[in-house]
Motif scaffolding. Structure first.
Motif, mmCIF file in Angstrom:
data_model
loop_
_atom_site.group_PDB
_atom_site.id
_atom_site.type_symbol
_atom_site.label_atom_id
_atom_site.label_comp_id
_atom_site.label_asym_id
_atom_site.label_seq_id
_atom_site.Cartn_x
_atom_site.Cartn_y
_atom_site.Cartn_z
ATOM 1 N N ILE A 241 0.823 -1.209 0.000
ATOM 2 C CA ILE A 241 0.000 0.000 0.000
ATOM 3 C C ILE A 241 0.858 1.262 0.000
ATOM 4 O O ILE A 241 0.445 2.304 -0.510
ATOM 5 N N THR A 242 2.083 1.156 0.551
ATOM 6 C CA THR A 242 2.990 2.303 0.502
ATOM 7 C C THR A 242 3.434 2.568 -0.931
ATOM 8 O O THR A 242 3.424 3.714 -1.391
ATOM 9 N N SER A 243 3.790 1.511 -1.643
ATOM 10 C CA SER A 243 4.170 1.661 -3.055
ATOM 11 C C SER A 243 3.004 2.203 -3.868
ATOM 12 O O SER A 243 3.167 3.088 -4.715
ATOM 13 N N GLU A 244 1.816 1.669 -3.595
ATOM 14 C CA GLU A 244 0.623 2.125 -4.306
ATOM 15 C C GLU A 244 0.354 3.597 -4.016
ATOM 16 O O GLU A 244 0.041 4.378 -4.924
ATOM 17 N N HIS A 245 0.485 3.985 -2.754
ATOM 18 C CA HIS A 245 0.217 5.376 -2.376
ATOM 19 C C HIS A 245 1.195 6.334 -3.052
ATOM 20 O O HIS A 245 0.785 7.362 -3.601
ATOM 21 N N GLN A 249 0.265 9.289 -5.722
ATOM 22 C CA GLN A 249 0.620 10.689 -5.511
ATOM 23 C C GLN A 249 1.454 11.227 -6.677
ATOM 24 O O GLN A 249 1.320 12.394 -7.060
ATOM 25 N N VAL A 250 2.294 10.372 -7.240
ATOM 26 C CA VAL A 250 3.089 10.786 -8.400
ATOM 27 C C VAL A 250 2.182 11.029 -9.601
ATOM 28 O O VAL A 250 2.325 12.020 -10.324
ATOM 29 N N VAL A 251 1.225 10.113 -9.822
ATOM 30 C CA VAL A 251 0.287 10.292 -10.934
ATOM 31 C C VAL A 251 -0.499 11.581 -10.767
ATOM 32 O O VAL A 251 -0.618 12.392 -11.697
ATOM 33 N N THR A 252 -1.047 11.787 -9.573
ATOM 34 C CA THR A 252 -1.831 12.994 -9.316
ATOM 35 C C THR A 252 -0.980 14.241 -9.473
ATOM 36 O O THR A 252 -1.443 15.262 -10.007
ATOM 37 N N SER A 253 0.262 14.173 -9.021
ATOM 38 C CA SER A 253 1.174 15.311 -9.181
ATOM 39 C C SER A 253 1.346 15.669 -10.650
ATOM 40 O O SER A 253 1.330 16.846 -11.024
ATOM 41 N N THR A 258 1.645 19.804 -9.767
ATOM 42 C CA THR A 258 2.237 20.177 -8.475
ATOM 43 C C THR A 258 2.863 18.942 -7.847
ATOM 44 O O THR A 258 2.264 17.861 -7.877
ATOM 45 N N ASN A 259 4.047 19.093 -7.256
ATOM 46 C CA ASN A 259 4.725 17.967 -6.623
ATOM 47 C C ASN A 259 4.142 17.736 -5.227
ATOM 48 O O ASN A 259 4.524 18.392 -4.266
ATOM 49 N N LEU A 260 3.219 16.799 -5.128
ATOM 50 C CA LEU A 260 2.550 16.534 -3.856
ATOM 51 C C LEU A 260 3.458 15.842 -2.856
ATOM 52 O O LEU A 260 3.195 15.874 -1.653
ATOM 53 N N LEU A 261 4.530 15.216 -3.331
ATOM 54 C CA LEU A 261 5.470 14.577 -2.407
ATOM 55 C C LEU A 261 6.196 15.617 -1.575
ATOM 56 O O LEU A 261 6.654 15.335 -0.459
ATOM 57 N N LEU A 355 5.052 9.456 -17.199
ATOM 58 C CA LEU A 355 6.095 9.646 -16.185
ATOM 59 C C LEU A 355 7.453 9.215 -16.715
ATOM 60 O O LEU A 355 8.464 9.901 -16.497
ATOM 61 N N LEU A 356 7.488 8.086 -17.420
ATOM 62 C CA LEU A 356 8.750 7.613 -17.994
ATOM 63 C C LEU A 356 9.309 8.615 -19.002
ATOM 64 O O LEU A 356 10.513 8.855 -19.059
ATOM 65 N N VAL A 357 8.390 9.214 -19.775
ATOM 66 C CA VAL A 357 8.813 10.203 -20.771
ATOM 67 C C VAL A 357 9.288 11.480 -20.097
ATOM 68 O O VAL A 357 10.349 12.025 -20.424
ATOM 69 N N ASP A 358 8.494 11.973 -19.135
ATOM 70 C CA ASP A 358 8.832 13.231 -18.457
ATOM 71 C C ASP A 358 10.152 13.132 -17.701
ATOM 72 O O ASP A 358 10.916 14.105 -17.623
ATOM 73 N N GLN A 359 10.422 11.948 -17.134
ATOM 74 C CA GLN A 359 11.665 11.756 -16.380
ATOM 75 C C GLN A 359 12.850 11.417 -17.288
ATOM 76 O O GLN A 359 13.958 11.227 -16.814
#
Length: 421
Positions: A241-245, A249-253, A258-261, A355-359
């Motif tokens: 659940i930590t990995s999922e969370h 948060q990365v997807v939502t960011s 906005t960087n929610l992390l 995400l893979l593309v942006d990073q």
């Protein structure tokens, strides 16, 4: 304030828009969220109540900066079912509460040690693959029947099932690109309404439970029982659940820009997520988690307002007490829900690729190629790994594999044991 068709995270929404926008999120989460208590043989009322309360707490704890709806978590189903069969549901709720409490402790550790460890245990090549799997793993669910999938691949499938599914999906796709102004913010809600009308035409809707439902109902509260063995059995789920969370948060960011992390901070969102799970377990509910369906709705509609999410939470709380409303939403056929989630889950999968593309993940490097490849295959191959009382498969297995391989590569690189590829 609406800018370029976007309603921001903290933008207030006019009263006339708030209800339909909130209902859109409610419909998106409902099928999956009530399925978990049904699998556990629990009355959905307590779950709808705690989902709503958990969502409101999440918004409060994250300072209204992280839009997220908390629905029933699927990550606990395997272990939870095992505990229920051997010890009873009260011991499962005790283990839910214990896992949530340990998750809150983890949040405090994250607050102390910050988030630099994320790039070690889940570097971009891993994170992007895990995020994609959140959507891709669920792809089959959308067409396998039941409450959250279209009945078009089962033995009982009919032409009407396929038509309702295609009408719903087609409305969601076309509406998302041609609707303007207000209608551009609710293409998912409109597609559900259109699909529902089509289902009524084909005689798929039975209103008898709605008519017979009591006007007011009371959720079935119950106290948990605690067992060390049950808690230890469920403990590995905390990693999942930590990995999922983090992935959510990365997807939502990426969606809201906005960087929610960093703000409001991963420690706040993980604490809120696990505190909700703990609270739900203490009153007889099931674990909660940020919901991919609602993330997908935000991606499609560009409506990110926490006021809309809060509205959906309040509707969920009302459904826990108003019987006809609860039953009315339960009449939505799986063909309609499947048509909507077919698009939403795909949007989540595409977010991982983005995400893979942006990073700018460099796949000329063997380590990156291996990470993404093995994670995808682990999650999509159908492989199951069992140890003690834990079963790992799908995204759960992929998350564990991602962390293990990422740590191995980190250690090898740290001691200069790799060939540089």
């Amino acid at each position: 304030m609406v800018v370029k068709g976007i309603i921001g995270v903290r933008d207030k929404v006019p009263a006339a828009l708030l209800l339909p926008l909130s209902l859109q999120h409610t419909f998106a989460m409902f099928g999956a969220s009530v399925l978990v208590p049904i699998l556990f043989n629990v009355n959905p009322g307590i779950v709808l109540l705690m989902n709503g309360i958990g969502t409101l707490l999440f918004i409060l704890i994250t300072k209204a900066k992280a839009p997220a709806y908390l629905g029933s978590s699927f990550a606990f189903i395997g272990v939870g079912t095992l505990i229920i069969q051997n010890m009873g549901f009260s011991y499962a709720t005790g283990a839910f509460a214990t896992t949530g409490f340990l998750g809150c402790i983890l949040a405090l550790l994250i607050y102390k040690f910050k988030t630099n460890w994320i790039d070690i245990v889940l570097p971009p090549a891993s994170m992007g693959a895990v995020v994609s799997l959140i959507g891709f793993e669920l792809a089959g669910v959308t067409i396998r029947g039941g409450k959250i999938g279209a009945n078009i691949l089962t033995d009982t499938a009919t032409r009407a099932d396929a038509i309702v599914f295609l009408i719903t999906l087609g409305t969601a796709i076309i509406g998302s690109v041609i609707f303007r102004k207000f209608f551009a913010t609710i293409p998912i809600l409109i597609s559900i309404i259109v699909g529902y009308i089509a289902a009524m035409y084909f005689g798929m809707i039975d209103f008898t439970p709605v008519v017979q439902a009591k006007l007011f109902t009371m959720p079935a509260f119950q106290l948990p029982s605690f067992s060390l063995s049950a808690s230890l059995t469920m403990l590995p789920v905390l990693l999942v659940i930590t990995s999922e969370h983090v992935s959510h948060q990365v997807v939502t960011s990426n969606i809201i820009g906005t960087n929610l992390l960093e703000d409001p901070g991963l420690h706040r969102s993980i604490f809120a997520d696990n505190f909700s799970t703990m609270l739900s377990g203490l009153v007889g509910g099931v674990p909660t988690t940020t919901y991919g369906e609602n993330i997908g709705v935000m991606a499609v509609t560009k409506v990110y307002s926490v006021y809309v999410i809060a509205g959906a939470a309040i509707i969920s709380i009302c459904m826990a007490f108003i019987g006809p409303l609860n039953m009315l939403i339960q009449t939505i056929p799986g063909d309609v829900i499947g048509g909507v989630t077919f698009l939403l889950y795909g949007m989540i999968g595409a977010s991982g690729i983005r995400l893979l593309v942006d990073q700018k993940v460099d796949y000329s490097k063997t380590q990156n190629l291996i990470l993404t490849s093995v994670i995808f295959i682990a999650g999509l191959s159908g492989l199951e790994v069992n140890f003690f009382s834990i079963q790992l498969k799908g995204m759960v297995l992929a998350s564990v594999v991602a962390v293990i391989i990422s740590l191995i590569f980190y250690v090898l690189n740290k001691f200069n044991l790799t060939n540089g590829n």
